[in-house]
Design a protein around this motif. Structure first.
Motif, mmCIF file in Angstrom:
data_model
loop_
_atom_site.group_PDB
_atom_site.id
_atom_site.type_symbol
_atom_site.label_atom_id
_atom_site.label_comp_id
_atom_site.label_asym_id
_atom_site.label_seq_id
_atom_site.Cartn_x
_atom_site.Cartn_y
_atom_site.Cartn_z
ATOM 1 N N MET A 1 0.820 -1.207 0.000
ATOM 2 C CA MET A 1 0.000 0.000 0.000
ATOM 3 C C MET A 1 0.862 1.268 0.000
ATOM 4 N N GLU A 2 2.036 1.161 0.582
ATOM 5 C CA GLU A 2 2.939 2.317 0.576
ATOM 6 C C GLU A 2 3.356 2.680 -0.844
ATOM 7 N N LYS A 3 3.455 1.665 -1.688
ATOM 8 C CA LYS A 3 3.789 1.895 -3.103
ATOM 9 C C LYS A 3 2.720 2.785 -3.753
ATOM 10 N N ILE A 4 1.465 2.503 -3.442
ATOM 11 C CA ILE A 4 0.362 3.296 -4.009
ATOM 12 C C ILE A 4 0.389 4.713 -3.449
ATOM 13 N N ARG A 5 0.626 4.827 -2.145
ATOM 14 C CA ARG A 5 0.695 6.168 -1.531
ATOM 15 C C ARG A 5 1.773 7.013 -2.205
ATOM 16 N N ASN A 6 2.944 6.421 -2.381
ATOM 17 C CA ASN A 6 4.046 7.144 -3.029
ATOM 18 C C ASN A 6 3.713 7.501 -4.467
ATOM 19 N N PHE A 7 3.074 6.561 -5.175
ATOM 20 C CA PHE A 7 2.665 6.782 -6.563
ATOM 21 C C PHE A 7 1.721 7.987 -6.645
ATOM 22 N N LEU A 8 0.742 8.040 -5.746
ATOM 23 C CA LEU A 8 -0.227 9.142 -5.738
ATOM 24 C C LEU A 8 0.414 10.452 -5.297
ATOM 25 N N ARG A 9 1.314 10.397 -4.317
ATOM 26 C CA ARG A 9 1.993 11.622 -3.861
ATOM 27 C C ARG A 9 2.781 12.268 -4.992
ATOM 28 N N LYS A 10 3.418 11.453 -5.810
ATOM 29 C CA LYS A 10 4.204 11.979 -6.938
ATOM 30 C C LYS A 10 3.329 12.643 -7.995
ATOM 31 N N ARG A 11 2.041 12.343 -7.977
ATOM 32 C CA ARG A 11 1.093 12.913 -8.957
ATOM 33 C C ARG A 11 0.140 13.905 -8.295
ATOM 34 N N GLN A 12 0.643 14.637 -7.295
ATOM 35 C CA GLN A 12 -0.149 15.627 -6.561
ATOM 36 C C GLN A 12 -1.415 15.029 -5.946
ATOM 37 N N GLY A 13 -1.368 13.731 -5.595
ATOM 38 C CA GLY A 13 -2.469 13.097 -4.882
ATOM 39 C C GLY A 13 -3.517 12.437 -5.750
ATOM 40 N N TYR A 14 -3.388 12.503 -7.074
ATOM 41 C CA TYR A 14 -4.396 11.954 -7.983
ATOM 42 C C TYR A 14 -3.785 10.930 -8.944
ATOM 43 N N ALA A 15 -4.605 9.955 -9.365
ATOM 44 C CA ALA A 15 -4.167 9.039 -10.429
ATOM 45 C C ALA A 15 -5.376 8.330 -11.024
ATOM 46 N N ARG A 16 -5.223 7.927 -12.263
ATOM 47 C CA ARG A 16 -6.246 7.141 -12.955
ATOM 48 C C ARG A 16 -5.904 5.665 -12.834
ATOM 49 N N MET A 17 -6.929 4.837 -12.871
ATOM 50 C CA MET A 17 -6.737 3.399 -12.691
ATOM 51 C C MET A 17 -5.758 2.823 -13.711
ATOM 52 N N PHE A 18 -5.862 3.254 -14.976
ATOM 53 C CA PHE A 18 -4.962 2.691 -15.995
ATOM 54 C C PHE A 18 -3.505 3.042 -15.708
ATOM 55 N N GLU A 19 -3.255 4.238 -15.105
ATOM 56 C CA GLU A 19 -1.890 4.630 -14.741
ATOM 57 C C GLU A 19 -1.359 3.718 -13.635
ATOM 58 N N MET A 20 -2.231 3.400 -12.672
ATOM 59 C CA MET A 20 -1.811 2.536 -11.570
ATOM 60 C C MET A 20 -1.567 1.104 -12.056
ATOM 61 N N LYS A 21 -2.409 0.641 -12.965
ATOM 62 C CA LYS A 21 -2.193 -0.700 -13.537
ATOM 63 C C LYS A 21 -0.863 -0.765 -14.276
ATOM 64 N N GLN A 22 -0.570 0.307 -15.045
ATOM 65 C CA GLN A 22 0.709 0.353 -15.769
ATOM 66 C C GLN A 22 1.901 0.346 -14.811
ATOM 67 N N ALA A 23 1.695 0.862 -13.596
ATOM 68 C CA ALA A 23 2.767 0.887 -12.595
ATOM 69 C C ALA A 23 2.824 -0.419 -11.793
ATOM 70 N N GLY A 24 1.999 -1.398 -12.161
ATOM 71 C CA GLY A 24 2.020 -2.703 -11.490
ATOM 72 C C GLY A 24 1.187 -2.763 -10.222
ATOM 73 N N ILE A 25 0.248 -1.816 -10.065
ATOM 74 C CA ILE A 25 -0.626 -1.818 -8.882
ATOM 75 C C ILE A 25 -1.911 -2.552 -9.237
ATOM 76 N N HIS A 26 -2.240 -3.568 -8.450
ATOM 77 C CA HIS A 26 -3.420 -4.399 -8.743
ATOM 78 C C HIS A 26 -4.701 -3.677 -8.306
ATOM 79 N N PRO A 27 -5.770 -3.739 -9.111
ATOM 80 C CA PRO A 27 -7.037 -3.086 -8.754
ATOM 81 C C PRO A 27 -7.598 -3.532 -7.399
ATOM 82 N N ARG A 28 -7.308 -4.786 -6.996
ATOM 83 C CA ARG A 28 -7.808 -5.292 -5.719
ATOM 84 C C ARG A 28 -7.222 -4.482 -4.538
ATOM 85 N N VAL A 29 -5.964 -4.052 -4.686
ATOM 86 C CA VAL A 29 -5.325 -3.250 -3.634
ATOM 87 C C VAL A 29 -6.016 -1.883 -3.537
#
Length: 197
Positions: A1-29
């Motif tokens: 979950m920390e990976k997702i937090r860091n991912f979102l922090r780098k994008r000013q707190g926002y992200a789209r699902m397809f961006e997270m999938k491309q970064a290897g973050i599973h939708p279930r998380v």
């Protein structure tokens, strides 16, 4: 979950699902974080990190990040400029008249469809926590309240006009009149201005 937090922090707190999938973050998380209240879904496929350092205008950011054509307008803009005491429960946004259905889940929005020049003129960009939102300038906001006075109440439009003069005096009358002419409310606003001055 920390990976997702860091991912979102780098994008000013926002992200789209397809961006997270491309970064290897599973939708279930993401789903687990939604249930725990660590992220919010602004609209389908668009998410916000709750622990990011947001301020009182974060709801404007949420909407303008989720819907690029949205412009904060009417009561929300008037409240932002402190032209009215009323604090609306929904965020008022303007979009072009031919816009397809908008599905923003949070925060609550009230959508107004503006045509042509009514939509495109008087837009200011406000930078906020690394991002920005679009809002109509103070003069256009006052004029738009008069354009929508039958729907929102003439008393709010007059309150905003009085506060506009209290804040800015006479120095911005030419700009106000420019928007009043565009909005076809000159005949309504002129006698009220004379009464105030």
């Amino acid at each position: 979950m920390e990976k997702i937090r860091n991912f979102l922090r780098k994008r000013q707190g926002y992200a789209r699902m397809f961006e997270m999938k491309q970064a290897g973050i599973h939708p279930r998380v993401i789903s687990d974080m939604l249930k725990k209240g660590e992220v919010e879904r602004i609209k389908p496929g668009f998410y916000k990190l709750r622990e990011y350092p947001w301020d009182e205008n974060s709801s404007f950011l949420d909407i303008c990040m989720a819907e690029k054509r949205a412009v904060i307008c009417l009561l929300s803009a008037a409240s932002y400029y402190e032209l009215i005491l009323h604090n609306p429960p929904e965020v008022s946004i303007a979009v072009p008249q031919n816009t397809d259905r908008i599905s923003i889940e949070y925060p609550p929005v009230k959508i107004f469809y503006f045509s042509g020049m009514h939509y495109s003129s008087g837009i200011d960009i406000v930078k906020n926590t690394g991002s920005s939102f679009r809002i109509y300038c103070k003069e256009k906001t006052v004029v738009d309240l008069f354009r929508y006075r039958n729907r929102l109440g003439e008393d709010l439009a007059i309150e905003a006009l009085k506060e506009f003069f209290r804040q800015d005096g006479r120095k911005r009358i030419p700009e106000l009149m420019k928007y009043a002419h565009q909005g076809r409310v000159m005949k309504v606003i002129e006698p009220i201005i004379k009464g105030i001055l």
